[in-house]
Design a protein around this motif. Structure first.
Motif, PDB file in Angstrom:
ATOM      1  N   LEU A 132      95.177  59.391 125.198  1.00  0.00           N
ATOM      2  CA  LEU A 132      94.017  59.037 124.379  1.00  0.00           C
ATOM      3  C   LEU A 132      93.538  60.206 123.522  1.00  0.00           C
ATOM      4  N   LEU A 133      94.458  61.109 123.190  1.00  0.00           N
ATOM      5  CA  LEU A 133      94.055  62.250 122.375  1.00  0.00           C
ATOM      6  C   LEU A 133      93.656  61.820 120.967  1.00  0.00           C
ATOM      7  N   SER A 134      94.189  60.687 120.523  1.00  0.00           N
ATOM      8  CA  SER A 134      93.779  60.134 119.226  1.00  0.00           C
ATOM      9  C   SER A 134      93.858  58.608 119.315  1.00  0.00           C
ATOM     10  N   LEU A 135      92.871  57.959 118.723  1.00  0.00           N
ATOM     11  CA  LEU A 135      92.835  56.501 118.708  1.00  0.00           C
ATOM     12  C   LEU A 135      92.278  56.079 117.348  1.00  0.00           C
ATOM     13  N   PRO A 136      93.153  55.892 116.365  1.00  0.00           N
ATOM     14  CA  PRO A 136      92.682  55.630 114.999  1.00  0.00           C
ATOM     15  C   PRO A 136      92.024  54.258 114.851  1.00  0.00           C
ATOM     16  N   SER A 137      91.224  54.129 113.801  1.00  0.00           N
ATOM     17  CA  SER A 137      90.642  52.830 113.466  1.00  0.00           C
ATOM     18  C   SER A 137      91.744  51.903 112.957  1.00  0.00           C
ATOM     19  N   PHE A 138      91.456  50.618 112.944  1.00  0.00           N
ATOM     20  CA  PHE A 138      92.443  49.646 112.460  1.00  0.00           C
ATOM     21  C   PHE A 138      92.724  49.883 110.970  1.00  0.00           C
ATOM     22  N   GLY A 139      94.002  49.914 110.606  1.00  0.00           N
ATOM     23  CA  GLY A 139      94.393  50.021 109.208  1.00  0.00           C
ATOM     24  C   GLY A 139      94.511  48.644 108.563  1.00  0.00           C
ATOM     25  N   LYS A 140      94.990  48.617 107.322  1.00  0.00           N
ATOM     26  CA  LYS A 140      95.101  47.350 106.589  1.00  0.00           C
ATOM     27  C   LYS A 140      96.014  46.363 107.302  1.00  0.00           C
ATOM     28  N   ARG A 141      97.059  46.883 107.949  1.00  0.00           N
ATOM     29  CA  ARG A 141      98.019  46.007 108.634  1.00  0.00           C
ATOM     30  C   ARG A 141      97.347  45.171 109.703  1.00  0.00           C
ATOM     31  N   VAL A 142      96.265  45.692 110.287  1.00  0.00           N
ATOM     32  CA  VAL A 142      95.535  44.973 111.325  1.00  0.00           C
ATOM     33  C   VAL A 142      94.307  44.263 110.754  1.00  0.00           C
ATOM     34  N   ARG A 143      93.591  44.944 109.858  1.00  0.00           N
ATOM     35  CA  ARG A 143      92.331  44.400 109.349  1.00  0.00           C
ATOM     36  C   ARG A 143      92.523  43.079 108.616  1.00  0.00           C
ATOM     37  N   TYR A 144      93.557  42.975 107.794  1.00  0.00           N
ATOM     38  CA  TYR A 144      93.735  41.771 106.986  1.00  0.00           C
ATOM     39  C   TYR A 144      94.025  40.526 107.822  1.00  0.00           C
ATOM     40  N   PRO A 145      95.020  40.578 108.742  1.00  0.00           N
ATOM     41  CA  PRO A 145      95.224  39.369 109.570  1.00  0.00           C
ATOM     42  C   PRO A 145      94.016  39.048 110.443  1.00  0.00           C
ATOM     43  N   LYS A 146      93.286  40.088 110.940  1.00  0.00           N
ATOM     44  CA  LYS A 146      92.085  39.822 111.734  1.00  0.00           C
ATOM     45  C   LYS A 146      91.021  39.128 110.884  1.00  0.00           C
ATOM     46  N   LYS A 147      90.875  39.568 109.631  1.00  0.00           N
ATOM     47  CA  LYS A 147      89.874  38.962 108.754  1.00  0.00           C
ATOM     48  C   LYS A 147      90.203  37.497 108.480  1.00  0.00           C
ATOM     49  N   ILE A 148      91.476  37.202 108.266  1.00  0.00           N
ATOM     50  CA  ILE A 148      91.889  35.812 108.030  1.00  0.00           C
ATOM     51  C   ILE A 148      91.594  34.959 109.261  1.00  0.00           C
ATOM     52  N   ILE A 149      91.928  35.483 110.445  1.00  0.00           N
ATOM     53  CA  ILE A 149      91.663  34.762 111.694  1.00  0.00           C
ATOM     54  C   ILE A 149      90.159  34.560 111.879  1.00  0.00           C
ATOM     55  N   ASP A 150      89.383  35.612 111.632  1.00  0.00           N
ATOM     56  CA  ASP A 150      87.927  35.540 111.796  1.00  0.00           C
ATOM     57  C   ASP A 150      87.325  34.430 110.934  1.00  0.00           C
ATOM     58  N   VAL A 151      87.651  34.441 109.654  1.00  0.00           N
ATOM     59  CA  VAL A 151      87.048  33.490 108.719  1.00  0.00           C
ATOM     60  C   VAL A 151      87.502  32.062 109.009  1.00  0.00           C
ATOM     61  N   CYS A 152      88.796  31.875 109.185  1.00  0.00           N
ATOM     62  CA  CYS A 152      89.327  30.520 109.400  1.00  0.00           C
ATOM     63  C   CYS A 152      88.789  29.888 110.682  1.00  0.00           C
ATOM     64  N   ILE A 153      88.868  30.630 111.785  1.00  0.00           N
ATOM     65  CA  ILE A 153      88.421  30.072 113.058  1.00  0.00           C
ATOM     66  C   ILE A 153      86.904  29.910 113.078  1.00  0.00           C
ATOM     67  N   SER A 154      86.177  30.813 112.443  1.00  0.00           N
ATOM     68  CA  SER A 154      84.711  30.710 112.416  1.00  0.00           C
ATOM     69  C   SER A 154      84.261  29.465 111.664  1.00  0.00           C
ATOM     70  N   ILE A 155      84.902  29.166 110.539  1.00  0.00           N
ATOM     71  CA  ILE A 155      84.557  27.957 109.784  1.00  0.00           C
ATOM     72  C   ILE A 155      84.860  26.714 110.606  1.00  0.00           C
ATOM     73  N   ILE A 156      86.023  26.694 111.235  1.00  0.00           N
ATOM     74  CA  ILE A 156      86.405  25.536 112.064  1.00  0.00           C
ATOM     75  C   ILE A 156      85.427  25.372 113.227  1.00  0.00           C
ATOM     76  N   LEU A 157      85.091  26.489 113.891  1.00  0.00           N
ATOM     77  CA  LEU A 157      84.157  26.432 115.018  1.00  0.00           C
ATOM     78  C   LEU A 157      82.783  25.936 114.585  1.00  0.00           C
ATOM     79  N   PHE A 158      82.308  26.413 113.435  1.00  0.00           N
ATOM     80  CA  PHE A 158      80.989  25.990 112.962  1.00  0.00           C
ATOM     81  C   PHE A 158      80.966  24.487 112.694  1.00  0.00           C
ATOM     82  N   LEU A 159      81.979  23.973 112.025  1.00  0.00           N
ATOM     83  CA  LEU A 159      82.023  22.543 111.703  1.00  0.00           C
ATOM     84  C   LEU A 159      82.153  21.691 112.968  1.00  0.00           C
TER      85      LEU A 159
END
Length: 333
Positions: A132-159
């Motif tokens: 655990l000497l270094s633990l970087p923040s999520f880069g674009k490779r992770v942020r973009y698919p997470k954002k797509i999952i967040d938005v899509c599932i959140s809209i479906i859950l709300f409806l």
């Protein structure tokens, strides 16, 4: 879990498996606090016997009168070591090799990540986990698919859950007059505060004596509030936090600053969980049973940091599926 538990003399704890087909024995020389019931159930399927050697002020007695005669019974040994106990590890290794037995060795750091799927968090703030000497923040490779999952599932859950929003509005009004929503300041990514939104599940005077952890079967909840907590309905308004970009669907649970300040001082690497956005649900929440306080926060951190360090689309979807199982079984906190 089919096993028997035995205390061996003054120190050693042993777990004996009745189902394992393996002849290999697991010996853990490091402090065993990082193991929970789920871990032991998993390990008892892999090993004939598990021997846990906790902290001792009398290693000579422990090794010569307890461990040495015990090793005579085993032919295949998996030794999990902690560099803190280097002398203890060397003695056990020499005893095993001298008797021409088979041995494989892992550090507790690698063992936790590879076998238990969590990161080892030291019990002592002075101990360092080299993984655990270094633990970087999520880069674009992770942020973009997470954002797509967040938005899509959140809209479906709300409806899909909108009728529950309406039902909850009226049930809360009937059982506990006051605000429908509860706004509480939580610590988010990069230690920035945000207002977390929930359906109110507790009485208005729930924290008249100051901030405290919520509890299982909390007496401060009203009837429908307790049901919402069991089924996670009270978490639904956090979808608004996702649309506001305060939260992600999956991530470490956001805590209140009064608690994070304490955890930062007492739990090594705790602040690393703030490298990413917190989540409505997360790996720690589906893998660790309900708990509150420093001990449980340390255990949850093991899973949170594993998630950050080993993120994959498979792990993300697995957590979503496990969350659905938790909700359906009403295993909410």
């Amino acid at each position: 879990m089919s096993n028997t538990y035995v205390s061996e003399k003054r120190y050693i704890h042993r777990l004996l498996s009745k189902n394992s087909v393996s002849e290999e024995v697991l010996i853990v020389t490091s402090y065993d606090y990082f193991l929970q019931k789920y871990d032991l159930a998993l390990l008892l399927k892999k090993y004939k016997e598990i021997i846990l050697i906790p902290h001792s002020s009398d290693d000579d007695y422990l090794l010569n009168h307890t461990v040495r005669p015990m090793l005579d019974k085993f032919e295949k040994i998996h030794l999990v070591t902690n560099p803190q106990y280097d002398r203890r590890n060397r003695v056990i290794y020499e005893l095993v090799v001298r008797k021409n037995k088979s041995i494989r060795i892992n550090t507790v750091y690698d063992f936790c990540e590879k076998i238990l799927k969590k990161v080892y968090i030291p019990d002592d703030v002075s101990e360092i986990n080299p993984n655990l000497l270094s633990l970087p923040s999520f880069g674009k490779r992770v942020r973009y698919p997470k954002k797509i999952i967040d938005v899509c599932i959140s809209i479906i859950l709300f409806l899909c859950t909108f009728p529950l929003w309406i039902l909850s509005y009226f049930r809360i009004k009937m059982q506990s007059p006051g605000p429908i929503f509860y706004y509480q300041e939580r610590v988010g990514m990069n230690n920035e505060a945000f207002k977390c939104i929930k359906f109110r599940s507790m009485r208005l005077d729930a924290e008249q004596n100051g901030a405290s952890f919520s509890k299982k079967n909390d007496s401060r909840t009203f009837s429908y509030g307790s049901f919402m907590r069991q089924t996670r309905i009270d978490e639904l308004p956090q979808l608004i936090n996702i649309f506001r970009r305060d939260l992600s669907l999956i991530g470490p649970r956001p805590e209140r600053q009064v608690f994070t300040e304490t955890f930062d001082e007492t739990i090594p690497y705790y602040n690393m969980r703030h490298n990413i956005k917190p989540g409505i649900t997360g790996y720690a929440q589906v893998m660790y049973s309900y708990g509150a306080g420093v001990f449980d926060a340390r255990h949850k951190l093991m899973y949170d940091l594993y998630y950050i360090k080993n993120w994959s689309l498979y792990l993300e979807l697995k957590i979503i599926l496990l969350t659905a199982v938790v909700i359906l079984r009403k295993r909410g906190r």
